[in-house]
Design a protein around this motif. Structure first.
Motif, short mmCIF file in Angstrom:
data_model
loop_
_atom_site.label_atom_id
_atom_site.label_comp_id
_atom_site.label_asym_id
_atom_site.label_seq_id
_atom_site.Cartn_x
_atom_site.Cartn_y
_atom_site.Cartn_z
N MET A 136 0.82 -1.28 0.18
CA MET A 136 -0.10 0.09 0.13
C MET A 136 0.90 1.22 0.01
O MET A 136 0.59 2.23 -0.71
CB MET A 136 -0.92 -0.03 1.16
CG MET A 136 -2.26 -0.50 0.92
SD MET A 136 -3.38 0.72 -0.05
CE MET A 136 -3.64 2.03 1.54
N VAL A 172 -4.39 12.53 1.28
CA VAL A 172 -5.57 11.73 1.74
C VAL A 172 -6.11 11.11 0.26
O VAL A 172 -6.52 10.10 0.20
CB VAL A 172 -6.79 12.92 2.20
CG1 VAL A 172 -8.09 12.13 2.23
CG2 VAL A 172 -6.35 13.25 3.38
N HIS A 189 -6.64 7.17 -0.71
CA HIS A 189 -7.97 6.53 -1.14
C HIS A 189 -7.80 5.84 -2.48
O HIS A 189 -8.30 4.89 -2.68
CB HIS A 189 -8.83 7.93 -1.35
CG HIS A 189 -9.71 8.23 -0.05
ND1 HIS A 189 -10.33 9.45 -0.15
CD2 HIS A 189 -9.42 7.48 1.08
CE1 HIS A 189 -10.71 9.42 1.16
NE2 HIS A 189 -10.38 8.56 2.08
N TRP A 190 -6.83 6.53 -3.63
CA TRP A 190 -6.64 5.72 -4.91
C TRP A 190 -5.73 4.74 -4.72
O TRP A 190 -6.14 3.82 -5.50
CB TRP A 190 -6.02 7.07 -5.94
CG TRP A 190 -7.23 7.81 -6.30
CD1 TRP A 190 -7.49 9.01 -5.95
CD2 TRP A 190 -8.15 7.71 -7.47
NE1 TRP A 190 -8.59 9.59 -6.63
CE2 TRP A 190 -8.99 8.38 -7.60
CE3 TRP A 190 -8.49 6.16 -8.41
CZ2 TRP A 190 -9.70 8.76 -8.39
CZ3 TRP A 190 -9.41 6.22 -9.10
CH2 TRP A 190 -10.10 7.59 -9.31
N ARG A 228 -5.46 2.72 -2.15
CA ARG A 228 -6.51 1.66 -1.50
C ARG A 228 -7.38 0.91 -2.38
O ARG A 228 -7.44 -0.05 -2.62
CB ARG A 228 -7.28 2.13 -0.21
CG ARG A 228 -7.75 1.02 0.54
CD ARG A 228 -8.48 1.64 1.77
NE ARG A 228 -7.88 2.95 2.57
CZ ARG A 228 -8.30 4.29 2.35
NH1 ARG A 228 -9.24 4.54 1.68
NH2 ARG A 228 -7.60 4.84 3.08
N PHE A 229 -8.05 1.83 -3.19
CA PHE A 229 -8.93 1.84 -4.51
C PHE A 229 -8.15 0.47 -5.45
O PHE A 229 -8.59 -0.20 -5.64
CB PHE A 229 -9.41 2.89 -5.07
CG PHE A 229 -10.38 2.70 -6.05
CD1 PHE A 229 -11.11 1.41 -6.32
CD2 PHE A 229 -10.87 3.70 -6.70
CE1 PHE A 229 -11.99 1.34 -7.34
CE2 PHE A 229 -11.87 3.72 -7.61
CZ PHE A 229 -12.72 2.48 -7.72
N TYR A 245 -5.45 -0.90 -4.95
CA TYR A 245 -4.95 -2.32 -4.05
C TYR A 245 -6.31 -3.22 -4.05
O TYR A 245 -6.03 -4.40 -4.11
CB TYR A 245 -4.32 -1.87 -2.80
CG TYR A 245 -3.77 -3.19 -2.24
CD1 TYR A 245 -2.53 -3.85 -2.76
CD2 TYR A 245 -4.02 -3.51 -0.96
CE1 TYR A 245 -2.33 -4.85 -2.15
CE2 TYR A 245 -3.35 -4.53 -0.30
CZ TYR A 245 -2.53 -5.16 -1.04
OH TYR A 245 -2.08 -6.31 -0.19
N ALA A 246 -7.25 -2.74 -3.71
CA ALA A 246 -8.39 -3.64 -3.41
C ALA A 246 -8.93 -4.03 -4.58
O ALA A 246 -9.05 -5.43 -4.70
CB ALA A 246 -9.57 -2.60 -2.94
N THR A 247 -8.87 -3.58 -5.75
CA THR A 247 -9.19 -3.98 -7.22
C THR A 247 -8.27 -5.25 -7.62
O THR A 247 -8.43 -6.07 -7.90
CB THR A 247 -9.22 -2.77 -8.22
OG1 THR A 247 -9.91 -1.73 -7.72
CG2 THR A 247 -9.71 -3.63 -9.54
N THR A 267 -9.24 3.66 -15.68
CA THR A 267 -10.06 4.40 -14.54
C THR A 267 -9.28 4.46 -13.16
O THR A 267 -9.60 5.42 -12.33
CB THR A 267 -10.98 3.17 -14.30
OG1 THR A 267 -11.71 2.67 -15.50
CG2 THR A 267 -11.98 3.65 -13.31
N LEU A 268 -8.25 3.64 -12.81
CA LEU A 268 -7.44 3.76 -11.65
C LEU A 268 -6.39 4.78 -11.58
O LEU A 268 -5.67 5.03 -10.58
CB LEU A 268 -7.20 2.45 -11.07
CG LEU A 268 -8.31 1.39 -10.64
CD1 LEU A 268 -7.58 -0.08 -10.59
CD2 LEU A 268 -8.99 2.11 -9.29
#
Lengths: 221, 221
Positions: free
Chosen positions: A131, A146, A150-151, A153-154, A156-158, A189-190
């Motif tokens: 991360m 911030v 967020h991006w 995490r986004f 990484y989650a994907t 997109t990411l």
DNA sequence: GTCTATCCATACGCATGCGTATGGCACAAG
DNA sequence: CTTGTGCCATACGCATGCGTATGGATAGAC
């Protein structure tokens, strides 16, 4: 020939041989598959060998997890290497992650045993490292802290979810050109073009454009 | 009082009591935690009770997985219910999924045992159902089949990855207002306004705008 | 050749889990 | 009161895994 994986080559095993075998077992059958006697059978020896190299099963687990953590960080460094462009770095990580299935499968197997305190400790460290790497990439792209979090995490989650889908329902994962389309969609997109809130990026380039936005060379490693 | 969970209330257990306990054990300790004797202890009985209700451990596993599949589909229906707007449907699913941690944790625990053929069968069915639901949502938003599949997979992967992050490294998940920002970012990113390739959606509304784009009422359930 | 350290095999006790066999107890039917 | 059935306890054999104790084999030191 020295295979170092089967039961014929080396006349004498090392502790790292056991750790490697433990990781293989982990990837195949989870934490409970890291059992001394089955591993000994697979390595062509008996328990007597194991308890010479390790005091107990917990020590083997620790050695395997340390090997895993070392591999993970080395792999990340080897993958993205000296790529200066943060955009290209994220793309590289994403593509490599979705290509190499073996390492991701191992992560899922290890993370599934998060109830074990030792395992949990290692999983947290590795996840935080990943991360943080992504956060640095997005920060280099010009995001404030911030939004970079967020991006990252986004993304990484994907990335993790794709691993899960590939493992649980591989038939839901497209192949060939469809997969490349899917990858391109996620990447586009990411990775918005800047840290602004509106007007992400509207040009549809070939693979990934080389419009280095910030180019911060002195990142980390 | 009838608790149906502890070891005091009902003088006589049912097969579903065992299945529920098996799911609880699964969520707590994975597939191997579904063991007859520990479950019996937890239910305040002995093996003698179990082998009256089930022929063997495999039957308990099947019953537990069937209960799980039933719960999953019921929950999805109960969550989104009669929401006609496909945009709002996706938002609801996403929000509920990120709020309720228990069900997601159970999914991760079950999916981690995908090497077991029976488990794999159920996991695939449940995953396909979820994905199909999302594909229908995106199709209702005006996406062509291929792009609907891509976006649904994208959203589903992100959803699954968030579960994983929340389980493995909860400290990487923001709380309070930060979490709402994060949610809003993902929702806004994962639900483009139409099926076109460029110019996703550029207005930043409050929560989710009610600009029903297609409103296909005769979807499915 | 002997000695010693390295690496492993064998054998044991212990714990836990699966499945079976059998007995017991409560309660309703007759 | 007897009988039968639903529900469970107890006891056993078996398999597997952990950890220990001890002996054996091999190779270099001297």
């Amino acid at each position: 020939m020295k295979t170092t994986t089967a039961a014929d080559a080396k006349p004498s095993l090392t502790a790292e041989d056991w750790a490697r075998a433990a990781l293989d077992a982990m990837a195949a059958g989870g934490l409970d598959a890291v059992a001394v006697e089955p591993l000994a059978r697979r390595l062509g020896v008996t328990k007597g060998s194991f308890y010479w190299h390790f005091p107990n099963r917990e020590a083997l687990l620790r050695a395997a997890l340390e090997l895993w953590e070392r591999r993970e960080t080395e792999e990340v460094l080897a993958r993205v290497g000296d790529e200066p462009d943060p955009y290209a770095r994220i793309v590289k990580v994403f593509k490599e992650a979705n290509a190499g299935y073996r390492s991701g499968r191992l992560y899922l197997a290890i993370a599934a045993a998060e109830d074990h305190p030792l395992v949990r400790e290692f999983v947290q460290r590795v996840s935080e490292k990943r991360m943080n790497y992504l956060v640095q990439c997005y920060t280099a792209l010009g995001f404030d802290p911030v939004r970079a979090q967020h991006w990252a995490r986004f993304a990484y989650a994907t990335f993790m979810g794709n691993l899960q889908i590939r493992r649980d329902t591989p038939e839901l994962m497209p192949t060939g050109a469809q997969f490349n389309e899917y990858l391109k969609l996620m990447i586009k997109t990411l990775i918005p073009r800047d840290g602004a809130d509106k007007g992400e990026h509207k040009g549809a380039q070939e693979d990934h454009p080389h419009v280095v936005p910030l180019q911060r060379p002195g990142g980390g490693a």
